[in-house]
Write an enzyme that holds these catalytic residues in place. Structure first.
Site, PDB file in Angstrom:
ATOM      1  N   ARG A 124      -1.779 -43.489 -22.895  1.00 50.99           N
ATOM      2  CA  ARG A 124      -1.008 -42.774 -21.873  1.00 50.99           C
ATOM      3  C   ARG A 124      -1.885 -42.042 -20.856  1.00 50.99           C
ATOM      4  O   ARG A 124      -1.417 -41.134 -20.175  1.00 50.99           O
ATOM      5  CB  ARG A 124       0.005 -41.811 -22.506  1.00 50.99           C
ATOM      6  CG  ARG A 124       1.068 -42.526 -23.320  1.00 50.99           C
ATOM      7  CD  ARG A 124       2.275 -41.630 -23.558  1.00 50.99           C
ATOM      8  NE  ARG A 124       3.325 -42.359 -24.253  1.00 50.99           N
ATOM      9  CZ  ARG A 124       3.803 -42.030 -25.448  1.00 50.99           C
ATOM     10  NH1 ARG A 124       3.329 -40.971 -26.085  1.00 50.99           N
ATOM     11  NH2 ARG A 124       4.763 -42.737 -25.990  1.00 50.99           N
ATOM     12  N   LYS A 146      -4.315 -45.864  -6.147  1.00 48.95           N
ATOM     13  CA  LYS A 146      -3.587 -47.107  -6.392  1.00 48.95           C
ATOM     14  C   LYS A 146      -4.375 -47.962  -7.376  1.00 48.95           C
ATOM     15  O   LYS A 146      -5.541 -48.286  -7.136  1.00 48.95           O
ATOM     16  CB  LYS A 146      -3.377 -47.884  -5.092  1.00 48.95           C
ATOM     17  CG  LYS A 146      -2.236 -47.407  -4.239  1.00 48.95           C
ATOM     18  CD  LYS A 146      -2.018 -48.384  -3.093  1.00 48.95           C
ATOM     19  CE  LYS A 146      -0.824 -48.016  -2.243  1.00 48.95           C
ATOM     20  NZ  LYS A 146      -0.600 -48.987  -1.158  1.00 48.95           N
ATOM     21  N   GLU A 188     -11.572 -53.184   6.551  1.00 46.87           N
ATOM     22  CA  GLU A 188     -10.868 -51.952   6.199  1.00 46.87           C
ATOM     23  C   GLU A 188     -11.348 -50.775   7.053  1.00 46.87           C
ATOM     24  O   GLU A 188     -10.569 -49.877   7.375  1.00 46.87           O
ATOM     25  CB  GLU A 188     -11.040 -51.647   4.711  1.00 46.87           C
ATOM     26  CG  GLU A 188     -10.392 -52.666   3.772  1.00 46.87           C
ATOM     27  CD  GLU A 188      -8.879 -52.529   3.677  1.00 46.87           C
ATOM     28  OE1 GLU A 188      -8.297 -51.669   4.378  1.00 46.87           O
ATOM     29  OE2 GLU A 188      -8.275 -53.278   2.888  1.00 46.87           O
ATOM     30  N   LYS A 231      -7.830 -41.570   5.131  1.00 51.51           N
ATOM     31  CA  LYS A 231      -6.998 -41.945   3.990  1.00 51.51           C
ATOM     32  C   LYS A 231      -6.618 -40.728   3.157  1.00 51.51           C
ATOM     33  O   LYS A 231      -5.467 -40.600   2.717  1.00 51.51           O
ATOM     34  CB  LYS A 231      -7.708 -42.981   3.119  1.00 51.51           C
ATOM     35  CG  LYS A 231      -6.828 -43.491   1.982  1.00 51.51           C
ATOM     36  CD  LYS A 231      -7.378 -44.732   1.324  1.00 51.51           C
ATOM     37  CE  LYS A 231      -6.368 -45.303   0.331  1.00 51.51           C
ATOM     38  NZ  LYS A 231      -6.856 -46.548  -0.301  1.00 51.51           N
ATOM     39  N   GLU A 241       3.406 -43.458  -1.595  1.00 47.95           N
ATOM     40  CA  GLU A 241       3.815 -44.437  -0.586  1.00 47.95           C
ATOM     41  C   GLU A 241       5.326 -44.451  -0.357  1.00 47.95           C
ATOM     42  O   GLU A 241       5.953 -45.498  -0.249  1.00 47.95           O
ATOM     43  CB  GLU A 241       3.327 -45.839  -0.985  1.00 47.95           C
ATOM     44  CG  GLU A 241       3.204 -46.789   0.194  1.00 47.95           C
ATOM     45  CD  GLU A 241       2.564 -48.108  -0.180  1.00 47.95           C
ATOM     46  OE1 GLU A 241       1.493 -48.398   0.372  1.00 47.95           O
ATOM     47  OE2 GLU A 241       3.121 -48.844  -1.017  1.00 47.95           O
ATOM     48  N   ARG A 245       2.247 -43.233   4.031  1.00 41.53           N
ATOM     49  CA  ARG A 245       1.135 -43.952   3.393  1.00 41.53           C
ATOM     50  C   ARG A 245       1.218 -45.457   3.628  1.00 41.53           C
ATOM     51  O   ARG A 245       0.196 -46.155   3.608  1.00 41.53           O
ATOM     52  CB  ARG A 245       1.082 -43.651   1.894  1.00 41.53           C
ATOM     53  CG  ARG A 245      -0.100 -44.337   1.214  1.00 41.53           C
ATOM     54  CD  ARG A 245      -0.375 -43.831  -0.180  1.00 41.53           C
ATOM     55  NE  ARG A 245      -1.482 -44.567  -0.764  1.00 41.53           N
ATOM     56  CZ  ARG A 245      -2.124 -44.229  -1.874  1.00 41.53           C
ATOM     57  NH1 ARG A 245      -1.761 -43.141  -2.530  1.00 41.53           N
ATOM     58  NH2 ARG A 245      -3.122 -44.948  -2.330  1.00 41.53           N
ATOM     59  N   ASN A 249      -1.346 -50.003   5.109  1.00 40.68           N
ATOM     60  CA  ASN A 249      -1.225 -51.432   4.828  1.00 40.68           C
ATOM     61  C   ASN A 249      -1.172 -52.286   6.095  1.00 40.68           C
ATOM     62  O   ASN A 249      -0.712 -53.429   6.059  1.00 40.68           O
ATOM     63  CB  ASN A 249       0.020 -51.696   3.974  1.00 40.68           C
ATOM     64  CG  ASN A 249      -0.179 -51.239   2.546  1.00 40.68           C
ATOM     65  OD1 ASN A 249      -0.982 -51.791   1.808  1.00 40.68           O
ATOM     66  ND2 ASN A 249       0.559 -50.210   2.157  1.00 40.68           N
ATOM     67  N   HIS A 252      -1.840 -55.981   5.868  1.00 41.21           N
ATOM     68  CA  HIS A 252      -1.845 -56.374   4.464  1.00 41.21           C
ATOM     69  C   HIS A 252      -0.686 -57.288   4.080  1.00 41.21           C
ATOM     70  O   HIS A 252      -0.835 -58.108   3.171  1.00 41.21           O
ATOM     71  CB  HIS A 252      -1.849 -55.131   3.572  1.00 41.21           C
ATOM     72  CG  HIS A 252      -3.178 -54.460   3.486  1.00 41.21           C
ATOM     73  ND1 HIS A 252      -3.850 -54.004   4.592  1.00 41.21           N
ATOM     74  CD2 HIS A 252      -3.981 -54.162   2.420  1.00 41.21           C
ATOM     75  CE1 HIS A 252      -5.001 -53.456   4.223  1.00 41.21           C
ATOM     76  NE2 HIS A 252      -5.100 -53.541   2.917  1.00 41.21           N
ATOM     77  N   HIS A 256      -1.857 -60.426   2.360  1.00 42.85           N
ATOM     78  CA  HIS A 256      -1.536 -60.717   0.962  1.00 42.85           C
ATOM     79  C   HIS A 256      -0.872 -62.086   0.822  1.00 42.85           C
ATOM     80  O   HIS A 256      -1.092 -62.789  -0.174  1.00 42.85           O
ATOM     81  CB  HIS A 256      -0.611 -59.637   0.390  1.00 42.85           C
ATOM     82  CG  HIS A 256      -1.302 -58.351   0.085  1.00 42.85           C
ATOM     83  ND1 HIS A 256      -0.620 -57.190  -0.242  1.00 42.85           N
ATOM     84  CD2 HIS A 256      -2.613 -58.012   0.044  1.00 42.85           C
ATOM     85  CE1 HIS A 256      -1.477 -56.213  -0.466  1.00 42.85           C
ATOM     86  NE2 HIS A 256      -2.695 -56.689  -0.291  1.00 42.85           N
ATOM     87  N   HIS A 270     -10.229 -60.393  -0.126  1.00 38.91           N
ATOM     88  CA  HIS A 270      -9.168 -59.499   0.342  1.00 38.91           C
ATOM     89  C   HIS A 270      -9.444 -58.991   1.756  1.00 38.91           C
ATOM     90  O   HIS A 270      -8.559 -59.023   2.622  1.00 38.91           O
ATOM     91  CB  HIS A 270      -9.024 -58.320  -0.619  1.00 38.91           C
ATOM     92  CG  HIS A 270      -8.070 -57.271  -0.138  1.00 38.91           C
ATOM     93  ND1 HIS A 270      -6.712 -57.497   0.021  1.00 38.91           N
ATOM     94  CD2 HIS A 270      -8.278 -55.984   0.261  1.00 38.91           C
ATOM     95  CE1 HIS A 270      -6.130 -56.406   0.476  1.00 38.91           C
ATOM     96  NE2 HIS A 270      -7.058 -55.474   0.633  1.00 38.91           N
TER      97      HIS A 270
END
Length: 372
Positions: A124, A146, A188, A231, A241, A245, A249, A252, A256, A270
């Site tokens: 956990r 993330k 980026e 950021k 997000e 936020r 992206n 992206h 993606h 990426h």
């Protein structure tokens, strides 16, 4: 160590706040940085074969005197799977780690995502530190919490928001980075100028971008600091997000989709997909009358000037527009069946379009295929 180039940023998230330390030579002082966040002597290091071959001896020397357990994975996006996550967790269990021990993610974005997710769910949750080794991870993926793995439906669809205890960013590690990986990271960096900092884009366009790609130390430190500060500010406003936020992206959703079409086999990195995805976002915004043609042309010209991946390099992935649109439909930002896109109004100003016209996107993708 060049102390004048060492910079520290705070990611302000209340009890989950942490520092990002940026500069050359920081790997050698990693043990001291660990002391500021965790007194434990037991440390698990998750890395990949490429990073370990280059820097494994250095991190072991930096942590001499501590009890370490090193988990070495093959390199590449394919590692972000349930099977590989289970292998990492099994290794931690066999070694007898508990949740007061420390995990270090020592690698690029893939290792950071995979190790961070493992830390988030092991008993956990156990504390972890990011030690990013690629430009992409230093300017983006190591910051913000993330963590995720991929599955057959898309990229980063299984994961958690789980913040590190600290990010230790040693710019010297970039000296061994292949040019292709460096350019993937530069995508980026460029993103931060395009989404909300036009003056930064101007500087990149005027020569800072090439200085970064030439590994100029001052340019790298500036780029990493500006990117991480931007950021950190956005993440502090919207950690999970739910709103602003999502602007991070930019490029992206298109990117993606290209990655999924490529199959995560290493053919498309990426950052390369993000580079192309940002050009696609600007061109689509022009098609929709949202963005001036001149701004999209500036973006394309800068990509060309820095020899970055462009739409024209992706013809082999544009052959099935309907498949790409289907991939985009799996994006995590989508809500209630509607397609969400991050689109520019101009360089340095972007917005969240939560009801993008699917037919318009399909026409755009079809047009790109036909132009190829």
């Amino acid at each position: 160590m060049t102390d004048t180039l060492i910079q520290t940023l705070d990611v302000a998230l209340g009890e989950r706040s942490y520092d990002i330390v940026i500069g050359p030579g920081l790997l050698g002082s990693l043990s001291q940085h660990i002391e500021t966040v965790s007194p434990t002597a037991r440390i698990a290091i998750i890395t990949d074969e490429t990073v370990y071959e280059l820097h494994g001896q250095a991190i072991e020397q930096a942590l001499a005197g501590r009890q370490t357990h090193i988990i070495i994975r093959p390199a590449g996006e394919a590692q972000k799977s349930l099977a590989n996550l289970e292998d990492i967790l099994d290794s931690l269990f066999r070694a007898g780690f508990d949740r007061s021990d420390l995990l270090i993610a020592f690698g690029g974005g893939v290792i950071g995502d995979l190790a961070g997710f493992a830390a988030s769910i092991y008993k956990r949750g156990m504390p972890f530190i990011q030690v990013p080794t690629t430009l992409l991870s230093q300017v983006d993926s190591s910051v913000g919490g993330k963590t995720a793995i991929n599955n057959q439906f898309g990229k980063n669809l299984i994961g958690a928001f789980y913040q590190p205890q600290k990010v230790v960013t040693d710019t010297d590690l970039l000296k061994t980075l292949p040019a292709r990986q460096l350019k993937a990271g530069y995508a980026e960096v460029l993103k931060y100028g395009l989404l909300g900092d036009p003056a930064f884009f101007d500087a990149l366009e005027a020569g800072l971008g090439q200085d970064i790609l030439d590994l100029d130390e001052a340019a790298l430190t500036k780029a990493i600091h500006v990117s991480c500060a931007t950021k950190a500010k956005i993440v502090a406003q919207d950690e999970r997000e739910g709103g602003v936020r999502a602007l991070l992206n930019l490029g992206h959703t298109f990117g993606h989709a290209l990655e999924l079409e490529a199959g995560y086999d290493g053919d498309l990195l990426h950052g390369e997909a993000v580079s192309v995805g940002m050009e696609m976002a600007f061109r689509f915004a022009v098609e929709q009358g949202l963005c001036p043609v001149a701004d999209a042309d500036r973006v394309s010209a800068h990509l060309a000037a820095t020899d970055m991946p462009r739409i024209s390099d992706m013809t082999h992935l544009l052959h099935d527009p309907a498949a790409l649109l289907k991939h985009m439909g799996q994006d995590k930002k989508n809500e209630s069946g509607h397609l969400t896109l991050i689109l520019p109004r101009k360089i340095g100003e972007t917005f969240i379009e939560k009801r993008a016209d699917r037919e318009a996107v399909l026409r755009f993708l079809t047009q790109l295929r036909d132009e190829a």
